[in-house]
Motif scaffolding. Sequence first.
Motif, PDB file in Angstrom:
ATOM      1  N   UNK A   1       0.839  -1.200   0.000  1.00  0.00           N
ATOM      2  CA  UNK A   1       0.000   0.000   0.000  1.00  0.00           C
ATOM      3  C   UNK A   1       0.875   1.252   0.000  1.00  0.00           C
ATOM      4  N   UNK A   2       1.923   1.245   0.798  1.00  0.00           N
ATOM      5  CA  UNK A   2       2.840   2.385   0.829  1.00  0.00           C
ATOM      6  C   UNK A   2       3.487   2.572  -0.536  1.00  0.00           C
ATOM      7  N   UNK A   3       3.981   1.492  -1.116  1.00  0.00           N
ATOM      8  CA  UNK A   3       4.647   1.564  -2.408  1.00  0.00           C
ATOM      9  C   UNK A   3       3.693   2.056  -3.502  1.00  0.00           C
ATOM     10  N   UNK A   4       2.456   1.603  -3.464  1.00  0.00           N
ATOM     11  CA  UNK A   4       1.485   1.993  -4.475  1.00  0.00           C
ATOM     12  C   UNK A   4       1.134   3.483  -4.402  1.00  0.00           C
TER      13      UNK A   4
ATOM     14  N   UNK B   1      13.369   6.716 -15.486  1.00  0.00           N
ATOM     15  CA  UNK B   1      13.164   6.544 -14.044  1.00  0.00           C
ATOM     16  C   UNK B   1      11.696   6.726 -13.679  1.00  0.00           C
ATOM     17  N   UNK B   2      11.050   7.721 -14.268  1.00  0.00           N
ATOM     18  CA  UNK B   2       9.631   7.951 -13.996  1.00  0.00           C
ATOM     19  C   UNK B   2       8.795   6.775 -14.478  1.00  0.00           C
ATOM     20  N   UNK B   3       9.157   6.197 -15.609  1.00  0.00           N
ATOM     21  CA  UNK B   3       8.450   5.029 -16.136  1.00  0.00           C
ATOM     22  C   UNK B   3       8.602   3.843 -15.183  1.00  0.00           C
ATOM     23  N   UNK B   4       9.814   3.632 -14.688  1.00  0.00           N
ATOM     24  CA  UNK B   4      10.056   2.526 -13.750  1.00  0.00           C
ATOM     25  C   UNK B   4       9.246   2.715 -12.473  1.00  0.00           C
ATOM     26  N   UNK B   5       9.237   3.915 -11.917  1.00  0.00           N
ATOM     27  CA  UNK B   5       8.452   4.184 -10.706  1.00  0.00           C
ATOM     28  C   UNK B   5       6.967   3.925 -10.954  1.00  0.00           C
TER      29      UNK B   5
ATOM     30  N   UNK C   1       2.122   0.735 -10.131  1.00  0.00           N
ATOM     31  CA  UNK C   1       1.020   0.022 -10.760  1.00  0.00           C
ATOM     32  C   UNK C   1       0.985  -1.440 -10.328  1.00  0.00           C
ATOM     33  N   UNK C   2       2.127  -2.096 -10.335  1.00  0.00           N
ATOM     34  CA  UNK C   2       2.169  -3.514  -9.966  1.00  0.00           C
ATOM     35  C   UNK C   2       1.835  -3.720  -8.490  1.00  0.00           C
ATOM     36  N   UNK C   3       2.274  -2.807  -7.634  1.00  0.00           N
ATOM     37  CA  UNK C   3       1.921  -2.900  -6.218  1.00  0.00           C
ATOM     38  C   UNK C   3       0.416  -2.763  -6.045  1.00  0.00           C
TER      39      UNK C   3
ATOM     40  N   UNK D   1      -5.084  -5.221  -5.352  1.00  0.00           N
ATOM     41  CA  UNK D   1      -6.421  -5.384  -5.916  1.00  0.00           C
ATOM     42  C   UNK D   1      -6.733  -6.866  -6.139  1.00  0.00           C
ATOM     43  N   UNK D   2      -5.762  -7.606  -6.646  1.00  0.00           N
ATOM     44  CA  UNK D   2      -5.963  -9.023  -6.921  1.00  0.00           C
ATOM     45  C   UNK D   2      -6.287  -9.792  -5.641  1.00  0.00           C
TER      46      UNK D   2
END
Length: 66
Positions: free
Chosen positions: A28-31, A44-48, A53-55, A60-61
Amino acid sequence: MADVIPTNSQEEAAQGRVALWLAAEDLQWLARHCCCPEDASPDEKDRCGRLRFRASAALHKHDQSD
């Protein structure tokens, strides 16, 4: 709801991915938090963005999203 398709660890490894288990509160923190400084490069912005998104998708899953 769509059927759950288990992760294929061999397929993920073939894509260079590794498993990472985090507590829901850490996801939750990472997201929610941007890990990029204002002067970050587009890469770098794309990686973040991918990490956030994955977090969020993982939460959600597992019905843990805010």
